[in-house]
Design a protein around this motif. Structure first.
Motif, PDB file in Angstrom:
ATOM      1  N   SER A   6      12.768 -13.141  -2.357  1.00 32.44           N
ATOM      2  CA  SER A   6      12.510 -11.865  -3.026  1.00 32.44           C
ATOM      3  C   SER A   6      11.015 -11.697  -3.241  1.00 32.44           C
ATOM      4  N   ILE A   7      10.585 -10.437  -3.154  1.00 27.86           N
ATOM      5  CA  ILE A   7       9.191 -10.052  -3.364  1.00 27.86           C
ATOM      6  C   ILE A   7       9.183  -8.915  -4.372  1.00 27.86           C
ATOM      7  N   ARG A  48      10.977 -16.800  -4.725  1.00 32.48           N
ATOM      8  CA  ARG A  48      10.614 -15.534  -5.355  1.00 32.48           C
ATOM      9  C   ARG A  48       9.096 -15.439  -5.500  1.00 32.48           C
ATOM     10  N   THR A  49       8.562 -14.270  -5.165  1.00 35.18           N
ATOM     11  CA  THR A  49       7.130 -14.015  -5.294  1.00 35.18           C
ATOM     12  C   THR A  49       6.924 -12.736  -6.088  1.00 35.18           C
ATOM     13  N   THR A  50       6.047 -12.786  -7.083  1.00 37.02           N
ATOM     14  CA  THR A  50       5.717 -11.602  -7.875  1.00 37.02           C
ATOM     15  C   THR A  50       4.225 -11.325  -7.742  1.00 37.02           C
ATOM     16  N   LEU A  51       3.894 -10.105  -7.337  1.00 38.66           N
ATOM     17  CA  LEU A  51       2.506  -9.673  -7.163  1.00 38.66           C
ATOM     18  C   LEU A  51       2.224  -8.568  -8.175  1.00 38.66           C
ATOM     19  N   LEU A  52       1.328  -8.843  -9.117  1.00 38.47           N
ATOM     20  CA  LEU A  52       1.032  -7.910 -10.194  1.00 38.47           C
ATOM     21  C   LEU A  52      -0.370  -7.334 -10.062  1.00 38.47           C
ATOM     22  N   THR A  53      -0.464  -6.026 -10.087  1.00 36.88           N
ATOM     23  CA  THR A  53      -1.698  -5.247 -10.127  1.00 36.88           C
ATOM     24  C   THR A  53      -2.736  -5.757  -9.122  1.00 36.88           C
ATOM     25  N   THR A  57      -2.266  -6.389  -3.172  1.00 35.96           N
ATOM     26  CA  THR A  57      -3.087  -5.799  -2.113  1.00 35.96           C
ATOM     27  C   THR A  57      -2.264  -5.689  -0.831  1.00 35.96           C
ATOM     28  N   VAL A  58      -2.730  -4.868   0.082  1.00 33.62           N
ATOM     29  CA  VAL A  58      -2.050  -4.735   1.375  1.00 33.62           C
ATOM     30  C   VAL A  58      -1.947  -6.090   2.060  1.00 33.62           C
ATOM     31  N   SER A  59      -3.023  -6.857   2.048  1.00 33.95           N
ATOM     32  CA  SER A  59      -3.024  -8.167   2.704  1.00 33.95           C
ATOM     33  C   SER A  59      -1.991  -9.101   2.092  1.00 33.95           C
ATOM     34  N   ASN A  60      -1.937  -9.162   0.765  1.00 36.14           N
ATOM     35  CA  ASN A  60      -0.987 -10.067   0.108  1.00 36.14           C
ATOM     36  C   ASN A  60       0.456  -9.652   0.354  1.00 36.14           C
ATOM     37  N   VAL A  61       0.723  -8.351   0.301  1.00 31.94           N
ATOM     38  CA  VAL A  61       2.090  -7.885   0.547  1.00 31.94           C
ATOM     39  C   VAL A  61       2.507  -8.191   1.979  1.00 31.94           C
ATOM     40  N   ASN A  62       1.632  -7.886   2.933  1.00 30.20           N
ATOM     41  CA  ASN A  62       1.963  -8.171   4.337  1.00 30.20           C
ATOM     42  C   ASN A  62       2.150  -9.669   4.573  1.00 30.20           C
ATOM     43  N   THR A  63       1.337 -10.483   3.925  1.00 32.20           N
ATOM     44  CA  THR A  63       1.481 -11.938   4.071  1.00 32.20           C
ATOM     45  C   THR A  63       2.862 -12.391   3.636  1.00 32.20           C
ATOM     46  N   GLU A  64       3.342 -11.864   2.507  1.00 31.33           N
ATOM     47  CA  GLU A  64       4.661 -12.261   2.012  1.00 31.33           C
ATOM     48  C   GLU A  64       5.777 -11.726   2.899  1.00 31.33           C
ATOM     49  N   LEU A  65       5.643 -10.488   3.379  1.00 32.91           N
ATOM     50  CA  LEU A  65       6.656  -9.939   4.276  1.00 32.91           C
ATOM     51  C   LEU A  65       6.715 -10.739   5.576  1.00 32.91           C
ATOM     52  N   ARG A  66       5.562 -11.124   6.098  1.00 30.82           N
ATOM     53  CA  ARG A  66       5.544 -11.867   7.359  1.00 30.82           C
ATOM     54  C   ARG A  66       6.067 -13.285   7.170  1.00 30.82           C
ATOM     55  N   ARG A  67       5.813 -13.869   6.013  1.00 34.06           N
ATOM     56  CA  ARG A  67       6.369 -15.192   5.732  1.00 34.06           C
ATOM     57  C   ARG A  67       7.891 -15.112   5.690  1.00 34.06           C
ATOM     58  N   ARG A 111      -5.481   0.142  -1.520  1.00 33.80           N
ATOM     59  CA  ARG A 111      -5.341   1.382  -0.765  1.00 33.80           C
ATOM     60  C   ARG A 111      -3.882   1.793  -0.706  1.00 33.80           C
ATOM     61  N   GLU A 112      -3.669   3.019  -0.212  1.00 32.74           N
ATOM     62  CA  GLU A 112      -2.307   3.480   0.026  1.00 32.74           C
ATOM     63  C   GLU A 112      -1.714   2.770   1.247  1.00 32.74           C
ATOM     64  N   TYR A 113      -0.429   2.469   1.156  1.00 35.06           N
ATOM     65  CA  TYR A 113       0.303   1.750   2.195  1.00 35.06           C
ATOM     66  C   TYR A 113       1.360   2.704   2.737  1.00 35.06           C
ATOM     67  N   ILE A 114       1.223   3.108   4.006  1.00 34.84           N
ATOM     68  CA  ILE A 114       2.086   4.124   4.599  1.00 34.84           C
ATOM     69  C   ILE A 114       3.460   3.546   4.894  1.00 34.84           C
ATOM     70  N   ASP A 115       4.496   4.377   4.731  1.00 39.13           N
ATOM     71  CA  ASP A 115       5.851   3.881   4.971  1.00 39.13           C
ATOM     72  C   ASP A 115       6.033   3.362   6.395  1.00 39.13           C
ATOM     73  N   ASP A 116       5.328   3.936   7.360  1.00 37.61           N
ATOM     74  CA  ASP A 116       5.402   3.423   8.734  1.00 37.61           C
ATOM     75  C   ASP A 116       4.885   1.986   8.826  1.00 37.61           C
ATOM     76  N   GLU A 117       3.906   1.634   7.980  1.00 39.60           N
ATOM     77  CA  GLU A 117       3.422   0.254   7.971  1.00 39.60           C
ATOM     78  C   GLU A 117       4.500  -0.699   7.483  1.00 39.60           C
ATOM     79  N   LEU A 118       5.211  -0.301   6.426  1.00 37.92           N
ATOM     80  CA  LEU A 118       6.302  -1.134   5.926  1.00 37.92           C
ATOM     81  C   LEU A 118       7.385  -1.269   6.983  1.00 37.92           C
ATOM     82  N   TYR A 119       7.735  -0.156   7.619  1.00 43.22           N
ATOM     83  CA  TYR A 119       8.791  -0.201   8.619  1.00 43.22           C
ATOM     84  C   TYR A 119       8.400  -1.129   9.772  1.00 43.22           C
ATOM     85  N   LYS A 120       7.132  -1.110  10.138  1.00 44.96           N
ATOM     86  CA  LYS A 120       6.656  -1.993  11.204  1.00 44.96           C
ATOM     87  C   LYS A 120       6.839  -3.449  10.818  1.00 44.96           C
ATOM     88  N   GLU A 121       6.563  -3.792   9.562  1.00 44.15           N
ATOM     89  CA  GLU A 121       6.765  -5.172   9.108  1.00 44.15           C
ATOM     90  C   GLU A 121       8.252  -5.536   9.139  1.00 44.15           C
TER      91      GLU A 121
END
Length: 284
Positions: A6-7, A48-53, A57-67, A111-121
Motif C-alpha cells: 500500500s502507498i 506499507r509506505t506513507t508519503l506526507l507533504t 514528490t513526483v520522484s518519490n511516488v513514481n519510485t514506490e509505484l515502480r517498486r 508539481r502537478e501529476y497528470i492522470d496519464d502519468e499515473l496510468y502509464k505507471e
C-alpha cells in the motif's frame, strides 16, 4: 497468500516556490494518509509506505509505484490512496481520451501529476494484479458553477464557510486562476509529457483497477478538521472492518452518506475481474 503493498499520499501543503507562491494549505490530508495506512495495517497489508507533504514528490511516488510493479504478481494487490488538491490541464491527446478535453491532475509537493502519468505507471503491473485506489481530491473545472449552486447552509455544512469566495480555500480544488497561471507558465513541460505518452484509450492495462474518487468532475471535495469528508465517510462505512459487502456495495453505501453536492465516483479499468469487485474491500 497473496502479496500486498500500500502507498498512502497526503499533502497539507505544496511547495510555494514550485506553484508561483501558492502553498495549497489544507488541514486533514496528512491525517487521511495516516488513517488509511492504519486501515491497511489492520487489513493485513504488510508492505506499507506513507508519503506526507514534502515527501510526496513526483520522484518519490513514481519510485514506490515502480517498486510495487516489480514485486507484485498475478493475484497480488496494491492499495493506493491520495489526499490533497486536484486540478486539470488541457488534454492534447484528443477528445477520444478525455471528452472534456481536460486531463486531471494531483498536486504533489513539487508539481502537478497528470492522470496519464499515473496510468502509464500502472501499465507496468503484471496482468492479474489487483489495484485499488481511493482519491480524496477535486478534479473540477467547474468550481465557479459549484459555488453558485450551493446554498449558504450547504456551504457552511460542507466547506465551513458561507462566503462563496472562500470555498477554494476549504475544498481540495486547486484554485482555477492558479491552474491557468501555472499551465501558462509550464505549458511546454506538460504538453511534452502528454506527447511522450500515448492517448490513454490506445493503451491496454493488464491489471484490474478499481478507483473510487471523492466526487464527480464537476464537484468539489471538502477538507475537514480531522479527515476529508470522503475519507471520513469511507472510514465510517468500513467501521473497523465490519462492512460485509463488495466494492460496488461499499461505493453505494459511501454515496448514500454523502451530500448531493459531493458524489463519489466508482471507475473500473484495465481487465476488471467480477471476482475482484465482489470481494470485501481491502481483501488480500
Amino acid at each position: 497468500m497473496a502479496q500486498s503493498m500500500s502507498i498512502h499520499i497526503g499533502l497539507n501543503n505544496v511547495d510555494p516556490d514550485k506553484y508561483n507562491g501558492w502553498d495549497g494549505k489544507l488541514i486533514a490530508c496528512e491525517n487521511d494518509a495516516r488513517d488509511m495506512e492504519q486501515l491497511a495495517k489492520q487489513a493485513g497489508f504488510k508492505d506499507r509506505t506513507t508519503l506526507l507533504t514534502a515527501e510526496a514528490t513526483v520522484s518519490n511516488v513514481n519510485t514506490e509505484l515502480r517498486r510495487a510493479a516489480k514485486v507484485l504478481m498475478p493475484g497480488d494487490i496494491l492499495l493506493l490512496t491520495y489526499s490533497g488538491h486536484g486540478g486539470q490541464v488541457p488534454d492534447i491527446n484528443g477528445p477520444e481520451d478525455e471528452p472534456d478535453r481536460l486531463d486531471e491532475t494531483m498536486c504533489f509537493f513539487d508539481r502537478e501529476y497528470i492522470d496519464d502519468e499515473l496510468y502509464k505507471e500502472l501499465e507496468a503491473f503484471a496482468e492479474g494484479v489487483r489495484i485499488l485506489a481511493f482519491l480524496d481530491c477535486c478534479h473540477s473545472g467547474s468550481g465557479l458553477r459549484v459555488r453558485q449552486l450551493l446554498t449558504p447552509e450547504a456551504m457552511e455544512e460542507q466547506f465551513q464557510t458561507t462566503d462563496p469566495n472562500q470555498i477554494e480555500t476549504t475544498s481540495r480544488l486547486m484554485p482555477l486562476d492558479k491552474q491557468d497561471e501555472l499551465y501558462r507558465r509550464d505549458q511546454g513541460f506538460y504538453d511534452a509529457i502528454q506527447r511522450e505518452l500515448d492517448a490513454r484509450d490506445s493503451r491496454e492495462l493488464g491489471a484490474s483497477a478499481v478507483l473510487i474518487s471523492a466526487c464527480q468532475d464537476n464537484q468539489l471535495a471538502a477538507d475537514g478538521l480531522r479527515n476529508g469528508l470522503f475519507t471520513s465517510t469511507l472510514l465510517q462505512v468500513w467501521n473497523g472492518g465490519k462492512f460485509p459487502g463488495g466494492y460496488k456495495a461499499f461505493h453505494r453505501e459511501i454515496l448514500k452518506r454523502m451530500p448531493a453536492t459531493q458524489s463519489p465516483n466508482l471507475f473500473v479499468t484495465g481487465r476488471p475481474s467480477n471476482r475482484f469487485l465482489r470481494q470485501r474491500p481491502f481483501t488480500i
